[in-house]
Design an enzyme around this catalytic site. Structure first.
Site, short mmCIF file in Angstrom:
data_model
loop_
_atom_site.label_atom_id
_atom_site.label_comp_id
_atom_site.label_asym_id
_atom_site.label_seq_id
_atom_site.Cartn_x
_atom_site.Cartn_y
_atom_site.Cartn_z
N ARG A 173 0.84 -1.21 0.00
CA ARG A 173 0.00 0.00 0.00
C ARG A 173 0.87 1.26 0.00
O ARG A 173 0.45 2.31 -0.42
CB ARG A 173 -0.87 0.04 1.27
CG ARG A 173 -2.02 -0.92 1.30
CD ARG A 173 -3.24 -0.28 1.97
NE ARG A 173 -3.03 0.10 3.36
CZ ARG A 173 -3.27 -0.70 4.39
NH1 ARG A 173 -3.70 -1.92 4.19
NH2 ARG A 173 -3.09 -0.29 5.62
N ARG A 249 -7.42 -5.47 14.35
CA ARG A 249 -6.68 -4.52 15.13
C ARG A 249 -7.61 -3.34 15.42
O ARG A 249 -8.42 -2.96 14.57
CB ARG A 249 -5.51 -4.01 14.28
CG ARG A 249 -4.23 -3.85 14.98
CD ARG A 249 -3.07 -3.85 13.99
NE ARG A 249 -3.29 -3.13 12.76
CZ ARG A 249 -3.24 -1.82 12.61
NH1 ARG A 249 -3.02 -1.03 13.64
NH2 ARG A 249 -3.41 -1.26 11.43
N GLU A 303 -2.35 8.38 18.29
CA GLU A 303 -2.99 7.12 17.87
C GLU A 303 -2.16 5.94 18.38
O GLU A 303 -0.95 5.89 18.15
CB GLU A 303 -3.05 7.12 16.34
CG GLU A 303 -3.79 5.94 15.77
CD GLU A 303 -3.95 6.07 14.25
OE1 GLU A 303 -4.35 7.13 13.75
OE2 GLU A 303 -3.63 5.08 13.57
N1 UDP Z 1 4.19 1.82 7.53
C1 UDP Z 1 5.39 1.91 8.18
N2 UDP Z 1 5.89 3.13 8.53
C2 UDP Z 1 5.22 4.28 8.29
C3 UDP Z 1 3.98 4.20 7.61
C4 UDP Z 1 3.49 2.95 7.26
O1 UDP Z 1 6.00 0.89 8.46
O2 UDP Z 1 5.71 5.37 8.64
C5 UDP Z 1 3.71 0.46 7.15
C6 UDP Z 1 2.84 -0.17 8.23
O3 UDP Z 1 3.09 -1.56 8.23
C7 UDP Z 1 1.45 0.11 7.74
C8 UDP Z 1 1.60 0.01 6.23
O4 UDP Z 1 2.90 0.56 5.98
O5 UDP Z 1 0.54 -0.83 8.23
C9 UDP Z 1 0.54 0.76 5.43
O6 UDP Z 1 0.58 2.12 5.77
P1 UDP Z 1 -0.70 3.03 5.75
O7 UDP Z 1 -0.32 4.43 5.96
O8 UDP Z 1 -1.53 2.66 4.58
O9 UDP Z 1 -1.42 2.54 7.07
P2 UDP Z 1 -2.78 3.07 7.63
O10 UDP Z 1 -2.80 4.55 7.47
O11 UDP Z 1 -3.81 2.38 6.83
O12 UDP Z 1 -2.70 2.66 9.05
#
Ligand code: UDP
Ligand code: FAD
Length: 383
Positions: A173, A249, A303
């Protein structure tokens, strides 16, 4: 029951189905929603002491490349020209996220051309040839040093699951860019609803043939008889958890009003270090720089992430191999359930962005509901 269709859940999936069936087919739609408001997790409201719009279930940024969805959502709201950008803190330094050439130059402490960065990362990523899980996938994309700085700690805090147990798709993603483009989303259209999410969602539900019953659990309704149902609640709950409980989660949000006009200078700051207990801090005023918010106060939200217990809001499907096996059995049960269509993020146990939930609801409407009700279309429809 005085309805042609019952929709369980007033999130974006349920509202899209209800709106289409009421407006386009002239059906009477009863929407039942467990919570005391419509909109599901996309809901937002003004923080009372500042008037700053706060997203109650986590920050929601709208983005899509789907023309059909963009045309559809613009019937109910205009969008600002907000473009989402995220920064991340690692060992007291600030870097752009998602990982781009700016992140790489800052982290490795030198200027690199796109080709130089590509060569460096390719050498660091070469240890993985056939990635089978999140950790391996991340290393194959960005190499081990960047993985260990920006992904490992954040992901461990966010998922409390060994990254080697998590599916590779989660990390895909996040884009990796060999340019200085630091936009979070690469979609053609992006923005925030001009007068807020609640106003957008209320306009979707505002139709004389749509009745919304808030504070009502679908399972407490008197038997809907022969009325078809679109169910957007958790699929395992529908079947009494008979195949087991799917893993989710949840998030805890800590909201604070601070006596300053600007806490962090940006909407979202991620925290990559594992010893910082929260994953990110949102500062809501920055989502709407065009609004006249107070200059001496701001609203932030820390968060925290953890496994969902039975009383918690399910936010993100964990989707371990055991979950996937269970889901296959639930899907079979869902397919065999007469008169009920399952949809949305809870009904399909799938992470869906808003535009995906809307697209999938429009598809269910076109492919399943419209044919089902063909011939019964009221003359008042198609308005
Ligand atoms: N992620 C990370 N570091 C960051 C941002 C995201 O490791 O600074 C990883 C983490 O595993 C996350 C995934 O990338 O679950 C997808 O990120 P996204 O921002 O889509 O997560 P969301 O906003 O949906 O929680
Ligand atoms: P939901 O919004 O969950 O709606 C389902 C509704 O059904 C809920 O209101 C629930 O109360 C109700 N319900 C459940 N069971 C019953 C029952 N038995 N009876 C009655 N009602 C019931 N998407 C983006 O595009 N951009 C983002 O930035 C973004 N950020 C997100 C951040 C977080 C923290 C989360 C969790 C999601 C985010 N999303 C984002 C995804 C977005 O929230 C979903 O796409 C959207 O909520 C999907 O709509 P839905 O109708 O499928 O589900």
């Amino acid at each position: 029951m005085n309805a042609d269709l019952v929709v369980a859940g007033a999130g974006l999936f349920g509202l899209t189905v209800a709106e289409r069936c009421a407006r386009d087919l002239g059906l009477r739609v009863l929407v039942v929603e467990r919570r005391d408001h419509i909109g599901g997790n996309a809901y937002s409201e003004a923080e009372p002491s500042t008037g700053i719009e706060v997203h109650r279930y986590g920050a929601h940024l709208f983005h899509t490349s789907n023309e059909r969805v963009w045309e559809y959502v613009n019937r109910f709201t205009a969008f600002t020209d907000y473009r989402h950008r995220v920064l991340t803190v690692f060992k007291d330094r600030v870097y752009p996220m998602p990982i781009n050439l700016g992140t790489m130059c800052a982290y490795f402490g030198r200027r690199m051309s796109p080709d130089e960065a590509r060569a460096l990362i390719a050498a660091q990523a070469a240890e993985i040839t056939d990635p089978a899980n999140l950790e391996e996938k991340a290393i194959s994309l960005i190499g081990r040093p960047l993985y260990e700085a920006f992904i490992r700690g954040y992901t461990a805090k966010q998922w409390q699951t060994d990254p080697r147990e998590l599916p590779a798709e989660i990390i895909t993603r996040l884009p990796v860019r060999y340019t200085f483009d630091d936009r979070y989303f690469a979609d053609r259209y992006e923005g925030l609803p001009v007068d807020g999410y609640a106003a957008w969602l209320e306009r979707m539900a505002d139709h004389p043939r749509i009745e919304v019953r808030l504070g009502t659990d679908f399972f407490d309704l008197d038997a809907p008889g022969n009325v078809p149902v679109v169910y957007t609640g958790p699929v395992d709950r529908y079947f009494g958890h008979r195949e087991g409980v799917l893993g989710w989660r949840t998030l805890d949000f800590e909201l604070e009003v601070l006596p300053t006009g600007d806490f962090q200078g940006t909407p979202v700051m991620n925290y990559a270090d594992e010893d910082v207990p929260y994953t990110r801090i949102h500062e809501f005023r920055h989502f709407h720089p065009e609004r006249a918010y107070p200059g001496d106060r701001t609203v932030i939200m820390r968060e925290y992430s953890r496994f969902a217990g039975p009383a918690d809001e399910p936010y993100y499907p964990i989707d371990t191999p055991a979950d996937r096996a269970m889901l296959r059995r639930y899907r079979e049960l869902a397919r065999a359930e007469k008169g009920v269509l399952f949809g949305g993020r809870l009904g399909t146990y799938k992470y869906l962005d808003m535009h995906m939930a809307i697209a999938s609801a429009l598809t269910m409407y076109e492919n399943r509901l419209r044919p089902m009700f063909r011939g019964r279309t009221s003359s008042e429809g198609n308005e």
